[in-house]
Design an enzyme around this catalytic site. Structure first.
Site, PDB file in Angstrom:
ATOM      1  N   LYS A 200      30.761  49.811  50.884  1.00  0.00           N
ATOM      2  CA  LYS A 200      31.350  49.603  49.568  1.00  0.00           C
ATOM      3  C   LYS A 200      32.459  48.563  49.717  1.00  0.00           C
ATOM      4  O   LYS A 200      33.451  48.791  50.421  1.00  0.00           O
ATOM      5  CB  LYS A 200      31.922  50.901  49.014  1.00  0.00           C
ATOM      6  N   ARG A 210      36.277  50.751  35.978  1.00  0.00           N
ATOM      7  CA  ARG A 210      37.610  51.360  35.977  1.00  0.00           C
ATOM      8  C   ARG A 210      38.126  51.560  34.564  1.00  0.00           C
ATOM      9  O   ARG A 210      38.828  52.532  34.272  1.00  0.00           O
ATOM     10  CB  ARG A 210      38.573  50.507  36.807  1.00  0.00           C
ATOM     11  N   LYS A 224      42.508  48.016  46.544  1.00  0.00           N
ATOM     12  CA  LYS A 224      41.922  48.989  47.457  1.00  0.00           C
ATOM     13  C   LYS A 224      41.490  48.326  48.768  1.00  0.00           C
ATOM     14  O   LYS A 224      40.558  48.760  49.428  1.00  0.00           O
ATOM     15  CB  LYS A 224      40.753  49.695  46.770  1.00  0.00           C
ATOM     16  N   GLU A 240      29.609  50.589  59.705  1.00  0.00           N
ATOM     17  CA  GLU A 240      29.901  51.674  58.765  1.00  0.00           C
ATOM     18  C   GLU A 240      28.648  52.515  58.502  1.00  0.00           C
ATOM     19  O   GLU A 240      28.713  53.749  58.461  1.00  0.00           O
ATOM     20  CB  GLU A 240      30.427  51.094  57.442  1.00  0.00           C
ATOM     21  N   LYS A 255      27.195  48.542  47.881  1.00  0.00           N
ATOM     22  CA  LYS A 255      27.799  48.333  46.561  1.00  0.00           C
ATOM     23  C   LYS A 255      28.819  47.209  46.659  1.00  0.00           C
ATOM     24  O   LYS A 255      29.655  47.242  47.571  1.00  0.00           O
ATOM     25  CB  LYS A 255      28.471  49.635  46.101  1.00  0.00           C
ATOM     26  N   SER A 281      29.235  47.720  37.338  1.00  0.00           N
ATOM     27  CA  SER A 281      29.623  47.450  35.954  1.00  0.00           C
ATOM     28  C   SER A 281      29.825  45.967  35.666  1.00  0.00           C
ATOM     29  O   SER A 281      29.460  45.476  34.594  1.00  0.00           O
ATOM     30  CB  SER A 281      30.895  48.224  35.620  1.00  0.00           C
ATOM     31  N   TYR A 320      23.061  50.592  35.094  1.00  0.00           N
ATOM     32  CA  TYR A 320      23.285  50.980  33.706  1.00  0.00           C
ATOM     33  C   TYR A 320      22.121  50.558  32.813  1.00  0.00           C
ATOM     34  O   TYR A 320      22.068  50.924  31.648  1.00  0.00           O
ATOM     35  CB  TYR A 320      24.605  50.371  33.216  1.00  0.00           C
TER      36      TYR A 320
END
Length: 333
Positions: A200, A210, A224, A240, A255, A281, A320
């Site tokens: 991610k 968000r 982040k 990872e 992602k 998004s 979506y």
């Protein structure tokens, strides 16, 4: 000569629809799609997400209705994201593991009404923290790893107890997959699957999400970068993924989607495990904005974008567009 022009004419197979279909290497089906859904408190309400045209926040009763329609269209699973009221947010994110929390109640409602639907839950603290970070923070604002993992374990267990089929840690804390797997096994949730957000990235494509879950205001100008991956890195993603698989992940996630197709391909080739991709998004908003302006053909670019993710190696895609595309595919479009 055979193998060279004019003996070799690749366009022969492209001439007609039937031959293009016969030699098509990648096929997108309804079974490849997972619909993310935003859940809010209340009854009989749908709130549009301004930055994501066509996407709505749903109360639990409306969520069930939406999920029934998705199942009817053949979509195999949904991913839930709760919108937490400001008064329920805190520094310790205790609402994340509240057995009567919004996510937990939503899971129970879906499994009661549509038991055959796969329900995926987000395991992360950003919807529940007053600062919008994915974990507990120290006095400097640094996100604490091990202390956060302890809370994530409690959150994942509360989701499993509510009936979630798949818990999906999206926080990027070190060691959380192993801790969650151990807790699930110890509490007899041996069938609960873990979808690890293994690669991610600290992407700029998350903004509309968000807004949708209400964490943008709390995060403010924060970032982040100290736990999500650097967009410049590729080899790190493989490390990872390897760690998460060793710790007990059943499925791994990359992602965002379109900007990271090279990562999807590397992960699939290296590990040959179930690999999901989240078309996020920002990707959705970007395509929809251009389509609404008339600059792009909406259906064509949606299908092409999803097909490219599948071609890169994705086994399933959180998008979506899932419900909309499922309708098109059922009609043979």
């Amino acid at each position: 000569m055979i193998g060279q022009f004019p003996g070799a004419r690749p366009r022969r197979l492209r001439r007609d629809d039937f031959s293009r279909r016969l030699v098509r290497e990648t096929v997108l089906t309804v079974a490849d799609l997972i619909q993310p859904l935003f859940v809010i408190e209340g009854e009989r309400r749908r709130e549009p997400v301004a930055s994501m045209p066509g996407v709505e926040r749903l109360t639990i009763d409306e969520l069930v209705r939406e999920a029934e329609a998705l199942v009817g269209a053949g979509v195999p699973a949904v991913a839930l994201f709760p919108v937490t009221a400001l008064e329920a947010k805190s520094l310790d994110a205790a609402e994340a593991y509240n057995p009567e929390g919004l996510a937990q109640r939503a899971v129970r409602a879906l499994k009661a009404h549509i038991p055959e639907l796969g329900v995926i839950t987000d395991v992360a603290l950003d919807p529940f923290t007053s600062h919008g970070q994915d974990g507990l923070v120290d006095e400097t604002g640094y996100v604490l790893n091990d202390e956060t993992v302890s809370v994530l374990v409690r959150q994942a267990l509360s989701h499993a107890e509510s009936g979630a089929d798949i818990v999906a840690p999206s926080d990027m804390m070190d060691g959380r997959i192993g801790a969650i797997r151990e807790a699930l096994e110890s509490n007899d949730f041996i069938h609960t699957r873990i979808l690890a957000y293994s690669a991610k990235y600290a992407s700029s494509f998350y903004g509309p999400f968000r807004d949708a879950v209400g964490s943008a205001g709390a995060l403010g100008k924060g970032n982040k970068y100290s736990y999500q991956m650097d967009p410049a890195n590729s080899d790190e993603a493989l490390r990872e993924v390897a760690l998460d698989l060793e710790e007990g992940a059943d499925i791994v996630m990359v992602k965002p989607g379109l900007p990271y197709l090279d990562i999807v391909r590397r992960v699939k080739e290296q590990f040959a495990v179930p690999t999901f991709v989240y078309q996020v998004s920002g990707e959705y908003a970007m395509l929809m904005a251009a389509a609404q302006k008339g600059w792009l053909d909406e259906r064509a670019v949606i299908l092409e974008s999803l097909l490219s993710i599948k071609r890169a190696g994705a086994d399933a895609i959180l998008t979506y567009f899932a419900g909309r595309v499922a309708g098109w595919l059922r009609k043979g479009v």
